[in-house]
Design an enzyme around this catalytic site. Structure first.
Site, PDB file in Angstrom:
ATOM      1  N   CYS A 157      27.099  11.614  -3.372  1.00  0.00           N
ATOM      2  CA  CYS A 157      26.063  12.638  -3.249  1.00  0.00           C
ATOM      3  C   CYS A 157      24.680  12.002  -3.215  1.00  0.00           C
ATOM      4  O   CYS A 157      24.341  11.179  -4.079  1.00  0.00           O
ATOM      5  CB  CYS A 157      26.151  13.616  -4.421  1.00  0.00           C
ATOM      6  SG  CYS A 157      24.836  14.856  -4.436  1.00  0.00           S
ATOM      7  N   CYS A 178      20.271  15.018  -9.876  1.00  0.00           N
ATOM      8  CA  CYS A 178      20.945  16.269 -10.223  1.00  0.00           C
ATOM      9  C   CYS A 178      21.674  16.124 -11.561  1.00  0.00           C
ATOM     10  O   CYS A 178      22.231  15.076 -11.873  1.00  0.00           O
ATOM     11  CB  CYS A 178      21.936  16.648  -9.130  1.00  0.00           C
ATOM     12  SG  CYS A 178      22.827  18.181  -9.434  1.00  0.00           S
ATOM     13  N   PHE A 200      41.539  37.581 -24.435  1.00  0.00           N
ATOM     14  CA  PHE A 200      40.414  37.092 -23.623  1.00  0.00           C
ATOM     15  C   PHE A 200      40.824  37.136 -22.142  1.00  0.00           C
ATOM     16  O   PHE A 200      40.715  36.152 -21.416  1.00  0.00           O
ATOM     17  CB  PHE A 200      40.000  35.673 -24.029  1.00  0.00           C
ATOM     18  CG  PHE A 200      39.816  35.472 -25.505  1.00  0.00           C
ATOM     19  CD1 PHE A 200      38.606  35.780 -26.117  1.00  0.00           C
ATOM     20  CD2 PHE A 200      40.848  34.973 -26.288  1.00  0.00           C
ATOM     21  CE1 PHE A 200      38.443  35.594 -27.485  1.00  0.00           C
ATOM     22  CE2 PHE A 200      40.684  34.777 -27.652  1.00  0.00           C
ATOM     23  CZ  PHE A 200      39.483  35.093 -28.251  1.00  0.00           C
ATOM     24  N   ASN A 218      43.306  37.787 -14.601  1.00  0.00           N
ATOM     25  CA  ASN A 218      43.719  36.574 -13.887  1.00  0.00           C
ATOM     26  C   ASN A 218      45.113  36.109 -14.304  1.00  0.00           C
ATOM     27  O   ASN A 218      45.914  35.690 -13.461  1.00  0.00           O
ATOM     28  CB  ASN A 218      42.692  35.466 -14.134  1.00  0.00           C
ATOM     29  CG  ASN A 218      42.944  34.220 -13.314  1.00  0.00           C
ATOM     30  OD1 ASN A 218      43.033  34.276 -12.093  1.00  0.00           O
ATOM     31  ND2 ASN A 218      43.046  33.077 -13.982  1.00  0.00           N
ATOM     32  N   ASN A 258      36.399  43.626 -29.480  1.00  0.00           N
ATOM     33  CA  ASN A 258      35.647  42.427 -29.858  1.00  0.00           C
ATOM     34  C   ASN A 258      36.575  41.523 -30.661  1.00  0.00           C
ATOM     35  O   ASN A 258      36.882  41.803 -31.821  1.00  0.00           O
ATOM     36  CB  ASN A 258      34.414  42.796 -30.681  1.00  0.00           C
ATOM     37  CG  ASN A 258      33.563  41.584 -31.010  1.00  0.00           C
ATOM     38  OD1 ASN A 258      33.950  40.443 -30.773  1.00  0.00           O
ATOM     39  ND2 ASN A 258      32.385  41.832 -31.560  1.00  0.00           N
ATOM     40  N   ASP A 281      43.144  32.537 -23.573  1.00  0.00           N
ATOM     41  CA  ASP A 281      42.218  31.880 -22.648  1.00  0.00           C
ATOM     42  C   ASP A 281      40.784  32.167 -23.082  1.00  0.00           C
ATOM     43  O   ASP A 281      40.037  32.867 -22.395  1.00  0.00           O
ATOM     44  CB  ASP A 281      42.464  32.360 -21.211  1.00  0.00           C
ATOM     45  CG  ASP A 281      41.575  31.645 -20.199  1.00  0.00           C
ATOM     46  OD1 ASP A 281      41.086  30.542 -20.514  1.00  0.00           O
ATOM     47  OD2 ASP A 281      41.370  32.199 -19.104  1.00  0.00           O
ATOM     48  N   CYS A 285      38.911  25.447 -22.338  1.00  0.00           N
ATOM     49  CA  CYS A 285      37.864  24.777 -21.563  1.00  0.00           C
ATOM     50  C   CYS A 285      36.982  23.913 -22.457  1.00  0.00           C
ATOM     51  O   CYS A 285      35.942  23.424 -22.016  1.00  0.00           O
ATOM     52  CB  CYS A 285      37.015  25.799 -20.806  1.00  0.00           C
ATOM     53  SG  CYS A 285      36.133  26.970 -21.876  1.00  0.00           S
TER      54      CYS A 285
END
EC number: 2.1.1.190
Length: 457
Positions: A101, A107, A318, A323, A366, A387, A413
Protein backbone atom coordinates in the site's frame (compact mmCIF):
# COMPACT_ATOMS: atom_id res chain seq x y z
CA UNK A 1 -6.48 0.10 6.16
CA UNK A 2 -9.11 1.36 8.55
CA UNK A 3 -8.80 -1.01 11.45
CA UNK A 4 -6.77 1.00 13.94
CA UNK A 5 -5.41 -0.76 17.03
CA UNK A 6 -6.83 0.82 20.17
CA UNK A 7 -3.72 1.84 22.05
CA UNK A 8 -5.44 2.03 25.41
CA UNK A 9 -6.07 -1.71 25.21
CA UNK A 10 -2.61 -2.57 23.93
CA UNK A 11 -0.90 -2.57 27.31
CA UNK A 12 -3.59 -4.81 28.82
CA UNK A 13 -3.05 -7.32 26.01
CA UNK A 14 0.71 -7.19 26.59
CA UNK A 15 0.22 -7.99 30.26
CA UNK A 16 -2.16 -10.79 29.32
CA UNK A 17 0.04 -12.58 26.79
CA UNK A 18 3.43 -11.87 28.35
CA UNK A 19 4.21 -12.31 32.04
CA UNK A 20 7.83 -11.24 32.57
CA UNK A 21 9.78 -11.88 35.77
CA UNK A 22 8.97 -8.74 37.74
CA UNK A 23 11.74 -9.39 40.27
CA UNK A 24 14.27 -8.24 37.69
CA UNK A 25 12.48 -5.01 36.88
CA UNK A 26 13.32 -1.58 38.15
CA UNK A 27 10.57 0.15 40.08
CA UNK A 28 11.38 3.39 38.31
CA UNK A 29 9.00 4.49 35.56
CA UNK A 30 10.95 6.47 32.97
CA UNK A 31 9.56 9.23 30.77
CA UNK A 32 9.76 9.12 26.98
CA UNK A 33 13.41 9.22 25.97
CA UNK A 34 15.39 10.18 22.89
CA UNK A 35 18.22 7.83 23.91
CA UNK A 36 18.90 5.15 21.30
CA UNK A 37 19.93 1.59 22.12
CA UNK A 38 20.66 -1.51 20.05
CA UNK A 39 18.70 -4.73 20.62
CA UNK A 40 18.27 -8.16 19.03
CA UNK A 41 14.62 -9.07 18.36
CA UNK A 42 13.64 -12.48 19.74
CA UNK A 43 10.04 -12.95 18.60
CA UNK A 44 6.93 -11.26 17.26
CA UNK A 45 3.81 -10.56 19.30
CA UNK A 46 0.32 -10.97 17.85
CA UNK A 47 -0.01 -7.24 17.18
CA UNK A 48 3.08 -7.21 14.97
CA UNK A 49 5.49 -5.78 17.56
CA UNK A 50 9.00 -7.15 17.88
CA UNK A 51 9.75 -8.57 21.34
CA UNK A 52 13.19 -8.15 22.88
CA UNK A 53 14.89 -8.33 26.28
CA UNK A 54 16.87 -5.36 27.50
CA UNK A 55 18.29 -5.11 31.02
CA UNK A 56 15.99 -7.92 32.15
CA UNK A 57 12.87 -6.20 30.87
CA UNK A 58 10.57 -7.13 27.98
CA UNK A 59 10.32 -4.52 25.23
CA UNK A 60 7.67 -4.25 22.49
CA UNK A 61 9.15 -2.60 19.43
CA UNK A 62 7.37 -1.15 16.40
CA UNK A 63 8.74 -2.00 12.95
CA UNK A 64 10.99 -4.82 14.16
CA UNK A 65 11.02 -8.51 13.20
CA UNK A 66 12.51 -11.65 14.80
CA UNK A 67 16.29 -12.08 14.34
CA UNK A 68 16.72 -8.44 13.36
CA UNK A 69 19.21 -6.22 15.11
CA UNK A 70 17.74 -2.75 15.40
CA UNK A 71 18.45 0.61 16.89
CA UNK A 72 15.50 1.69 19.00
CA UNK A 73 14.10 4.87 20.44
CA UNK A 74 12.10 4.60 23.65
CA UNK A 75 8.45 5.65 23.43
CA UNK A 76 7.43 4.64 26.95
CA UNK A 77 8.92 2.66 29.82
CA UNK A 78 6.95 1.06 32.62
CA UNK A 79 7.89 -1.09 35.60
CA UNK A 80 7.30 -4.38 33.78
CA UNK A 81 7.84 -3.56 30.11
CA UNK A 82 8.90 -0.90 27.65
CA UNK A 83 7.64 0.30 24.30
CA UNK A 84 9.91 1.58 21.55
CA UNK A 85 10.22 1.95 17.80
CA UNK A 86 12.99 0.77 15.51
CA UNK A 87 14.59 3.81 13.93
CA UNK A 88 17.35 1.92 12.13
CA UNK A 89 17.52 -1.67 10.88
CA UNK A 90 21.09 -2.90 11.41
CA UNK A 91 20.45 -6.51 10.44
CA UNK A 92 17.40 -7.16 8.23
CA UNK A 93 15.12 -10.21 8.41
CA UNK A 94 14.32 -12.22 5.30
CA UNK A 95 10.71 -12.08 6.46
CA UNK A 96 10.59 -8.28 6.03
CA UNK A 97 8.66 -7.31 2.92
CA UNK A 98 7.78 -4.13 1.07
CA UNK A 99 4.23 -2.98 1.96
CA UNK A 100 1.90 -3.15 -1.02
CA UNK A 101 0.00 0.00 0.00
CA UNK A 102 1.35 3.41 -0.98
CA UNK A 103 -0.20 4.93 2.14
CA UNK A 104 1.24 2.37 4.55
CA UNK A 105 3.75 4.66 6.25
CA UNK A 106 0.99 7.10 7.25
CA UNK A 107 -2.29 5.20 7.46
CA UNK A 108 -3.17 3.80 10.89
CA UNK A 109 -4.86 0.67 9.62
CA UNK A 110 -2.85 -2.24 8.20
CA UNK A 111 0.13 -1.93 10.51
CA UNK A 112 1.59 -5.37 9.66
CA UNK A 113 2.10 -5.12 5.90
CA UNK A 114 5.88 -5.10 6.33
CA UNK A 115 5.65 -8.62 7.81
CA UNK A 116 5.48 -11.81 5.77
CA UNK A 117 1.86 -13.02 5.85
CA UNK A 118 2.75 -16.49 7.12
CA UNK A 119 4.75 -14.95 9.98
CA UNK A 120 1.84 -12.65 10.85
CA UNK A 121 -0.50 -15.59 11.13
CA UNK A 122 1.89 -17.77 13.10
CA UNK A 123 2.53 -15.00 15.63
CA UNK A 124 -1.17 -14.42 16.22
CA UNK A 125 -1.97 -18.11 16.49
CA UNK A 126 0.94 -18.88 18.82
CA UNK A 127 0.00 -16.09 21.22
CA UNK A 128 -3.65 -17.15 21.40
CA UNK A 129 -3.06 -20.91 21.68
CA UNK A 130 -0.30 -20.55 24.27
CA UNK A 131 -2.52 -18.50 26.56
CA UNK A 132 -5.57 -20.73 26.15
CA UNK A 133 -3.66 -23.94 26.86
CA UNK A 134 -2.41 -22.49 30.15
CA UNK A 135 -6.02 -22.42 31.38
CA UNK A 136 -6.39 -26.20 31.68
CA UNK A 137 -4.30 -29.33 32.04
CA UNK A 138 -6.09 -31.37 29.38
CA UNK A 139 -4.91 -30.70 25.81
CA UNK A 140 -6.96 -28.50 23.52
CA UNK A 141 -7.54 -29.60 19.94
CA UNK A 142 -6.16 -26.57 18.12
CA UNK A 143 -7.56 -26.54 14.60
CA UNK A 144 -5.92 -25.14 11.44
CA UNK A 145 -6.32 -21.40 11.00
CA UNK A 146 -9.37 -20.27 9.03
CA UNK A 147 -8.01 -18.02 6.29
CA UNK A 148 -9.01 -16.22 3.11
CA UNK A 149 -7.64 -13.58 0.78
CA UNK A 150 -5.32 -11.02 2.37
CA UNK A 151 -6.33 -8.29 -0.12
CA UNK A 152 -9.66 -6.84 -1.27
CA UNK A 153 -11.45 -8.46 1.66
CA UNK A 154 -13.13 -5.57 3.45
CA UNK A 155 -16.71 -4.74 2.52
CA UNK A 156 -17.14 -1.70 4.76
CA UNK A 157 -15.37 1.66 5.05
CA UNK A 158 -15.82 4.98 6.81
CA UNK A 159 -14.42 8.02 5.01
CA UNK A 160 -13.73 11.34 6.70
CA UNK A 161 -14.05 14.66 4.87
CA UNK A 162 -12.20 17.84 5.83
CA UNK A 163 -10.33 20.87 4.51
CA UNK A 164 -6.54 20.67 4.43
CA UNK A 165 -4.26 23.37 2.98
CA UNK A 166 -7.23 25.12 1.33
CA UNK A 167 -8.26 21.85 -0.33
CA UNK A 168 -11.17 19.57 0.55
CA UNK A 169 -10.12 15.95 0.88
CA UNK A 170 -11.77 12.62 1.64
CA UNK A 171 -10.09 9.55 3.04
CA UNK A 172 -8.79 7.81 6.17
CA UNK A 173 -7.13 9.47 9.13
CA UNK A 174 -3.37 9.42 9.49
CA UNK A 175 -1.98 7.30 12.30
CA UNK A 176 -2.15 9.19 15.63
CA UNK A 177 -3.45 12.32 13.90
CA UNK A 178 -6.56 14.20 12.83
CA UNK A 179 -5.09 14.70 9.37
CA UNK A 180 -6.74 12.92 6.43
CA UNK A 181 -5.02 10.83 3.74
CA UNK A 182 -6.68 11.71 0.40
CA UNK A 183 -7.36 8.26 -1.03
CA UNK A 184 -7.33 7.29 -4.67
CA UNK A 185 -7.25 3.56 -3.94
CA UNK A 186 -7.22 1.01 -1.13
CA UNK A 187 -6.09 -2.58 -1.73
CA UNK A 188 -7.91 -3.86 1.36
CA UNK A 189 -11.40 -2.76 0.30
CA UNK A 190 -13.39 -5.07 -1.95
CA UNK A 191 -12.82 -3.87 -5.51
CA UNK A 192 -16.25 -2.29 -6.12
CA UNK A 193 -15.66 -0.05 -3.08
CA UNK A 194 -12.06 0.68 -4.07
CA UNK A 195 -13.20 1.62 -7.58
CA UNK A 196 -15.74 4.05 -6.14
CA UNK A 197 -13.17 6.10 -4.18
CA UNK A 198 -11.96 8.42 -6.99
CA UNK A 199 -15.56 9.02 -8.05
CA UNK A 200 -16.46 10.04 -4.50
CA UNK A 201 -13.49 12.41 -4.48
CA UNK A 202 -15.00 14.13 -7.51
CA UNK A 203 -18.39 14.28 -5.80
CA UNK A 204 -16.80 16.12 -2.89
CA UNK A 205 -15.11 18.55 -5.30
CA UNK A 206 -18.49 19.34 -6.94
CA UNK A 207 -20.33 19.77 -3.63
CA UNK A 208 -21.61 23.18 -2.63
CA UNK A 209 -21.28 24.21 1.05
CA UNK A 210 -18.59 21.60 1.73
CA UNK A 211 -18.39 22.62 5.38
CA UNK A 212 -21.72 20.87 5.89
CA UNK A 213 -20.30 17.50 4.79
CA UNK A 214 -19.86 15.12 7.74
CA UNK A 215 -18.58 11.70 6.67
CA UNK A 216 -19.40 8.85 4.29
CA UNK A 217 -19.88 5.17 5.09
CA UNK A 218 -19.83 2.50 2.40
CA UNK A 219 -21.02 -1.10 2.61
CA UNK A 220 -20.82 -3.62 -0.21
CA UNK A 221 -24.01 -5.65 0.03
CA UNK A 222 -24.81 -8.60 -2.21
CA UNK A 223 -27.22 -6.39 -4.15
CA UNK A 224 -24.79 -3.50 -4.66
CA UNK A 225 -23.11 -0.71 -2.75
CA UNK A 226 -24.97 1.05 0.05
CA UNK A 227 -23.79 4.57 0.87
CA UNK A 228 -24.50 6.63 3.98
CA UNK A 229 -23.87 10.40 4.01
CA UNK A 230 -23.88 12.41 7.22
CA UNK A 231 -24.75 16.00 6.34
CA UNK A 232 -24.88 18.84 8.86
CA UNK A 233 -28.27 20.30 8.04
CA UNK A 234 -30.51 20.43 4.98
CA UNK A 235 -29.10 19.57 1.55
CA UNK A 236 -29.85 22.28 -1.00
CA UNK A 237 -31.56 21.54 -4.29
CA UNK A 238 -28.37 21.66 -6.37
CA UNK A 239 -26.57 19.17 -4.13
CA UNK A 240 -29.67 16.98 -3.88
CA UNK A 241 -29.84 16.69 -7.67
CA UNK A 242 -26.10 15.99 -7.92
CA UNK A 243 -26.30 13.32 -5.23
CA UNK A 244 -29.31 11.54 -6.71
CA UNK A 245 -27.72 11.54 -10.16
CA UNK A 246 -24.56 10.07 -8.65
CA UNK A 247 -26.55 7.34 -6.85
CA UNK A 248 -28.43 6.45 -10.02
CA UNK A 249 -25.31 6.35 -12.19
CA UNK A 250 -23.38 4.18 -9.71
CA UNK A 251 -26.47 2.14 -8.74
CA UNK A 252 -26.11 2.91 -5.06
CA UNK A 253 -28.53 2.40 -2.22
CA UNK A 254 -28.40 5.91 -0.76
CA UNK A 255 -29.03 6.86 2.87
CA UNK A 256 -28.87 10.40 4.25
CA UNK A 257 -28.77 11.75 7.80
CA UNK A 258 -29.29 15.52 8.09
CA UNK A 259 -30.39 15.50 11.73
CA UNK A 260 -29.07 13.25 14.48
CA UNK A 261 -30.76 9.81 14.40
CA UNK A 262 -33.03 10.86 11.49
CA UNK A 263 -32.07 8.43 8.74
CA UNK A 264 -33.64 8.79 5.28
CA UNK A 265 -33.48 6.32 2.40
CA UNK A 266 -33.31 8.30 -0.82
CA UNK A 267 -32.54 5.80 -3.55
CA UNK A 268 -32.09 2.12 -4.39
CA UNK A 269 -32.90 -1.19 -2.73
CA UNK A 270 -32.46 -1.99 0.93
CA UNK A 271 -29.10 -3.78 1.35
CA UNK A 272 -28.80 -7.48 2.08
CA UNK A 273 -26.27 -10.30 2.02
CA UNK A 274 -26.81 -14.01 1.58
CA UNK A 275 -25.48 -16.85 3.69
CA UNK A 276 -26.36 -20.57 3.60
CA UNK A 277 -29.10 -19.81 1.08
CA UNK A 278 -30.67 -17.19 3.38
CA UNK A 279 -31.20 -13.51 2.59
CA UNK A 280 -30.34 -11.20 5.49
CA UNK A 281 -31.34 -7.56 5.16
CA UNK A 282 -29.49 -5.09 7.37
CA UNK A 283 -29.56 -1.42 8.20
CA UNK A 284 -26.84 0.74 6.65
CA UNK A 285 -25.39 1.43 10.11
CA UNK A 286 -25.94 -2.07 11.54
CA UNK A 287 -22.94 -4.16 12.47
CA UNK A 288 -22.11 -6.88 9.96
CA UNK A 289 -18.87 -8.82 9.63
CA UNK A 290 -16.69 -6.86 7.22
CA UNK A 291 -14.98 -9.90 5.67
CA UNK A 292 -17.57 -11.59 3.48
CA UNK A 293 -15.51 -14.71 2.68
CA UNK A 294 -14.49 -15.42 6.26
CA UNK A 295 -17.92 -14.66 7.68
CA UNK A 296 -19.22 -17.55 5.58
CA UNK A 297 -16.41 -19.84 6.78
CA UNK A 298 -16.91 -18.72 10.38
CA UNK A 299 -20.63 -19.50 10.32
CA UNK A 300 -19.98 -22.88 8.73
CA UNK A 301 -17.41 -23.69 11.43
CA UNK A 302 -19.69 -22.60 14.27
CA UNK A 303 -22.56 -24.72 12.96
CA UNK A 304 -20.26 -27.69 12.50
CA UNK A 305 -18.89 -27.40 16.04
CA UNK A 306 -22.39 -27.05 17.49
CA UNK A 307 -23.08 -30.45 15.89
CA UNK A 308 -26.71 -29.48 15.38
CA UNK A 309 -29.27 -32.27 15.61
CA UNK A 310 -32.92 -32.06 14.64
CA UNK A 311 -34.04 -32.11 18.30
CA UNK A 312 -31.64 -29.37 19.51
CA UNK A 313 -32.83 -26.17 21.16
CA UNK A 314 -30.11 -23.56 20.67
CA UNK A 315 -29.61 -20.13 22.20
CA UNK A 316 -27.66 -17.41 20.34
CA UNK A 317 -26.54 -14.56 22.61
CA UNK A 318 -25.44 -11.23 21.12
CA UNK A 319 -27.18 -12.35 17.93
CA UNK A 320 -27.30 -9.09 15.95
CA UNK A 321 -29.74 -9.43 13.10
CA UNK A 322 -29.41 -13.20 12.85
CA UNK A 323 -26.04 -13.94 11.20
CA UNK A 324 -25.72 -17.19 13.19
CA UNK A 325 -29.26 -17.64 14.51
CA UNK A 326 -31.01 -18.06 11.18
CA UNK A 327 -28.56 -20.65 9.76
CA UNK A 328 -28.88 -22.48 13.12
CA UNK A 329 -32.67 -22.46 12.80
CA UNK A 330 -32.39 -24.19 9.42
CA UNK A 331 -31.07 -27.29 11.21
CA UNK A 332 -32.28 -27.17 14.82
CA UNK A 333 -35.66 -27.88 16.35
CA UNK A 334 -35.82 -24.38 17.87
CA UNK A 335 -33.55 -21.35 18.06
CA UNK A 336 -33.65 -18.15 20.09
CA UNK A 337 -31.57 -15.05 19.36
CA UNK A 338 -30.98 -12.40 22.02
CA UNK A 339 -29.58 -8.94 21.32
CA UNK A 340 -29.34 -5.65 23.20
CA UNK A 341 -30.07 -3.30 20.28
CA UNK A 342 -33.79 -3.17 19.60
CA UNK A 343 -33.43 -2.11 15.94
CA UNK A 344 -31.33 -5.18 15.20
CA UNK A 345 -33.82 -7.44 16.96
CA UNK A 346 -36.56 -6.02 14.75
CA UNK A 347 -34.39 -6.62 11.69
CA UNK A 348 -33.72 -10.20 12.81
CA UNK A 349 -37.45 -10.84 13.16
CA UNK A 350 -38.03 -9.45 9.67
CA UNK A 351 -35.24 -11.67 8.31
CA UNK A 352 -36.81 -14.75 9.88
CA UNK A 353 -40.10 -13.89 8.21
CA UNK A 354 -38.44 -13.20 4.84
CA UNK A 355 -36.79 -16.63 4.96
CA UNK A 356 -39.95 -18.45 6.14
CA UNK A 357 -38.37 -19.67 9.36
CA UNK A 358 -41.03 -20.24 12.00
CA UNK A 359 -38.93 -22.15 14.56
CA UNK A 360 -36.91 -19.10 15.66
CA UNK A 361 -37.64 -16.19 18.01
CA UNK A 362 -35.72 -13.01 18.82
CA UNK A 363 -35.71 -10.96 22.01
CA UNK A 364 -34.26 -7.61 23.05
CA UNK A 365 -32.41 -7.91 26.38
CA UNK A 366 -29.51 -6.03 27.93
CA UNK A 367 -27.07 -8.89 28.45
CA UNK A 368 -24.95 -6.79 30.82
CA UNK A 369 -27.80 -7.08 33.32
CA UNK A 370 -29.48 -10.03 35.00
CA UNK A 371 -31.49 -11.98 32.46
CA UNK A 372 -32.42 -15.07 34.47
CA UNK A 373 -35.99 -13.81 34.86
CA UNK A 374 -36.49 -13.10 31.14
CA UNK A 375 -39.15 -15.30 29.49
CA UNK A 376 -36.66 -16.81 27.03
CA UNK A 377 -34.21 -17.62 29.86
CA UNK A 378 -36.73 -19.99 31.46
CA UNK A 379 -36.70 -22.14 28.30
CA UNK A 380 -34.50 -25.26 28.14
CA UNK A 381 -31.50 -24.99 25.78
CA UNK A 382 -28.95 -27.72 25.28
CA UNK A 383 -26.49 -25.68 23.19
CA UNK A 384 -25.39 -22.02 23.05
CA UNK A 385 -23.65 -19.78 20.56
CA UNK A 386 -21.86 -16.69 21.94
CA UNK A 387 -20.68 -13.83 19.71
CA UNK A 388 -20.08 -10.85 22.00
CA UNK A 389 -18.48 -7.48 21.25
CA UNK A 390 -14.90 -6.69 22.31
CA UNK A 391 -15.77 -6.44 26.00
CA UNK A 392 -16.74 -10.11 26.01
CA UNK A 393 -19.55 -11.96 27.78
CA UNK A 394 -18.38 -12.08 31.40
CA UNK A 395 -21.58 -10.86 33.06
CA UNK A 396 -23.77 -13.12 30.94
CA UNK A 397 -21.73 -16.23 31.76
CA UNK A 398 -23.00 -16.61 35.33
CA UNK A 399 -26.61 -16.74 34.18
CA UNK A 400 -25.71 -18.72 31.08
CA UNK A 401 -24.13 -21.47 33.15
CA UNK A 402 -27.36 -21.74 35.15
CA UNK A 403 -29.01 -22.91 31.92
CA UNK A 404 -26.51 -25.81 31.98
CA UNK A 405 -25.99 -26.23 28.21
CA UNK A 406 -23.99 -29.27 27.15
CA UNK A 407 -22.02 -27.31 24.54
CA UNK A 408 -21.01 -23.67 24.03
CA UNK A 409 -19.40 -22.27 20.88
CA UNK A 410 -17.76 -18.91 21.55
CA UNK A 411 -16.87 -16.58 18.67
CA UNK A 412 -14.47 -13.89 19.88
CA UNK A 413 -13.00 -10.70 18.40
CA UNK A 414 -10.80 -9.97 21.43
CA UNK A 415 -8.26 -12.50 22.75
CA UNK A 416 -8.01 -10.78 26.12
CA UNK A 417 -11.70 -11.10 26.99
CA UNK A 418 -11.84 -14.59 25.45
CA UNK A 419 -9.13 -15.82 27.83
CA UNK A 420 -10.89 -14.19 30.77
CA UNK A 421 -14.27 -15.70 29.83
CA UNK A 422 -12.78 -19.11 29.02
CA UNK A 423 -11.29 -19.26 32.50
CA UNK A 424 -14.74 -18.53 33.95
CA UNK A 425 -16.35 -21.31 31.90
CA UNK A 426 -13.66 -23.80 32.89
CA UNK A 427 -14.23 -22.94 36.55
CA UNK A 428 -17.95 -23.57 35.97
CA UNK A 429 -17.30 -27.14 34.85
CA UNK A 430 -16.65 -26.81 31.12
CA UNK A 431 -13.69 -28.10 29.14
CA UNK A 432 -12.20 -26.10 26.28
CA UNK A 433 -12.31 -28.84 23.68
CA UNK A 434 -11.04 -27.07 20.57
CA UNK A 435 -10.23 -23.68 19.15
CA UNK A 436 -9.26 -22.07 15.85
CA UNK A 437 -8.01 -18.65 14.90
CA UNK A 438 -9.79 -16.78 12.12
CA UNK A 439 -7.61 -14.38 10.13
CA UNK A 440 -10.54 -12.03 9.65
CA UNK A 441 -8.36 -8.91 9.30
CA UNK A 442 -5.02 -9.72 7.59
CA UNK A 443 -2.18 -7.21 8.04
CA UNK A 444 -3.71 -5.86 11.24
CA UNK A 445 -3.27 -6.69 14.92
CA UNK A 446 -6.89 -7.82 15.25
CA UNK A 447 -7.51 -11.45 16.08
CA UNK A 448 -10.80 -13.34 15.69
CA UNK A 449 -11.32 -16.88 16.93
CA UNK A 450 -13.87 -19.62 17.53
CA UNK A 451 -13.74 -21.99 20.52
CA UNK A 452 -15.86 -24.91 21.67
CA UNK A 453 -16.58 -25.72 25.31
CA UNK A 454 -18.24 -28.95 26.46
CA UNK A 455 -19.70 -29.79 29.84
CA UNK A 456 -17.75 -32.32 31.90
CA UNK A 457 -19.74 -35.53 32.19
Amino acid sequence: MLLVVIITNLFYFMALFYTPNTAKHSAKISPKSTTRQTVKIQSLDYQGLGVAKLNGKTWFIENALPDEEVEIQTLEEKRQYGRAKAVKILEKSAKRQTPFCQYYAKCGGCQMQHIDLELQRKAKQKALFHRLQKLQATPIDFQPMIVGSDKYYRRRARLSITQQKNEWVMGFRLQNSNQIIPLERCDILEKPLADLLPKLQQLVVMWQNKKLLGHIELVLADNGIAMFLRHLGEINEKNRTTLLQFAEKEQLSLFIMMEENQLEHWFGELPYYQINGLTLHFGIRDFIQVNRELNQKMVETALDWLDIQSQDRILDLFCGMGNFTLPIAQKANYAVGVEGVEEMVNQAKANAKTNNLSNVEFFQTNLDERFADQPWATEPFNKVLLDPARNGALFALEHLCELNPERIVYVSCNPATLVRDAEKLIQAGYKLAKSAMIDMFPHTGHLESVSMFVKHS
